[in-house]
Write an enzyme that holds these catalytic residues in place. Structure first.
Site, PDB file in Angstrom:
ATOM      1  N   SER A 180       0.775  -1.117  -0.033  1.00 14.33           N
ATOM      2  CA  SER A 180      -0.034   0.130   0.069  1.00 14.33           C
ATOM      3  C   SER A 180       0.860   1.078  -0.069  1.00 14.33           C
ATOM      4  CB  SER A 180      -1.024   0.030   1.323  1.00 14.33           C
ATOM      5  OG  SER A 180      -1.563   1.116   1.562  1.00 14.33           O
ATOM      6  N   TYR A 228      -0.390  -0.457  10.761  1.00 12.51           N
ATOM      7  CA  TYR A 228      -0.683  -0.597   9.309  1.00 12.51           C
ATOM      8  C   TYR A 228       0.509  -0.215   8.348  1.00 12.51           C
ATOM      9  CZ  TYR A 228      -2.831  -0.567   4.757  1.00 12.51           C
ATOM     10  OH  TYR A 228      -3.333  -0.520   3.404  1.00 12.51           O
TER      11      TYR A 228
END
Length: 320
Positions: A158, A184
């Site tokens: 990501s 994350y």
């Protein structure tokens, strides 16, 4: 310095565009997290190109529904469905043990984002456990099956990786105050670092390993915990990251999984179907230096091996 990889595809290309005319008959593929979102679309595109696809999912009932839909829409063989809970090492080990025969494509797609503080039974932070450790164990466990001509491993990362690296002294937030976005970012950086090291360690077996940013895709379950986005979050994409449909979001995954455009390419990070430029502060695209650091990649590999071993799951193929 190696030349940057470019292709004829871009941010608006769909998974179907990328695999148009590509014949994947005889190729066996696994896609994790394939019950929804870009995972389901990745599986559909691979199946449409003729691949024999297995949906590796937590909810097999939902997986079977998706498999039937894929078969109906592609008029190809119905994908197989197998249970896989990436946050549970025993589930990953059972999946690996049940796999028989060669494997040509492994798309490590499943992921969670910005979850409330949570740990698995081994004490691993939930995002690190799911996004990185489960896929590390899965890929390592299947490496012998992947030792076939032209096998490819795809690691879905990501743009969020640019926000930070690995907290090597406290990856499971046992002493550090938990921040869902820091966790994350760590897990998504881990996805890139895995590709960097695995590409090198497995090159002699003919396995290519690449990472990617799929873009920002609305309407998936990934954002279910996103009550408060980070300050850097830009829903419009004006600061760089491409906002995409599901079909566009799966394009870079299937490019790396099946397109002849990237035959032999390994250890790279892609976005919008091109090898990414280096990250520039304030621009939400590109790959950060900390995610390509070979020393950090080796350190993460050893940390992952040690965590699995401590949990009773030795990882094969740990030597360079």
């Amino acid at each position: 310095m190696t030349a940057k990889i470019t292709t004829e595809f871009g941010a608006q290309s769909t998974a179907s565009d990328v695999l148009a005319g590509v014949d994947l008959m005889g190729r066996r593929a696994i896609v994790t997290g394939a019950t929804s979102g870009i995972g389901a679309e990745t599986a559909r595109a691979l199946a449409a190109a003729g691949a024999n696809v297995t949906l590796a999912v937590r909810n097999t009932a939902t997986g079977q529904t998706v498999a039937s839909e894929i078969a109906a829409s592609t008029r190809r063989r119905e994908p197989s469905v197998a249970e896989l809970d990436l946050a549970d090492p025993s589930s990953v080990a059972a999946f690996v043990d049940s796999w028989d025969g060669p494997l040509h494509i492994l798309v490590n797609n499943a992921g969670v984002m910005a979850t409330p503080e949570r740990r698995n039974r081994q004490g691993w932070e939930w995002q690190f456990a799911t996004n990185h450790m489960g896929h590390f164990q899965l890929s390592s466990g299947l490496v012998d099956s992947l030792s076939v001509d032209g096998a490819r491993v795809v690691s879905v990362s990501s743009v969020g990786h640019v926000n930070g690296g690995i907290l090597f002294d406290d990856p499971n937030f046992e002493r550090t105050v938990y921040d869902p976005w820091v966790a994350y970012s760590q897990s998504k950086t881990a996805n890139v670092l895995f590709a960097v090291t695995a590409a090198d360690r497995w090159s002699s077996k003919g396995i290519t390993v690449n990472a990617l940013n799929p873009g920002r895709i609305w309407g998936t379950g990934l954002g279910r915990y996103m009550d408060t986005p980070p300050d850097s979050f830009d829903p419009s994409g004006a600061t760089g990251v491409s906002v995409k449909t599901l079909e566009q979001g799966a394009a870079t995954s299937v490019l790396l999984a099946g397109s002849p455009s990237v035959d032999g390419v390994t250890g790279r990070y892609f976005e919008d179907c091109q090898e990414a430029d280096n990250y520039t502060e304030g621009v939400r695209r590109g790959v950060a230096d900390h995610a390509l650091d070979s020393a950090a990649a080796d350190r993460l590999w050893q940390l992952s091996v040690d965590l699995l071993a401590a949990a009773g799951y030795p990882a094969p193929m740990t030597a360079p």
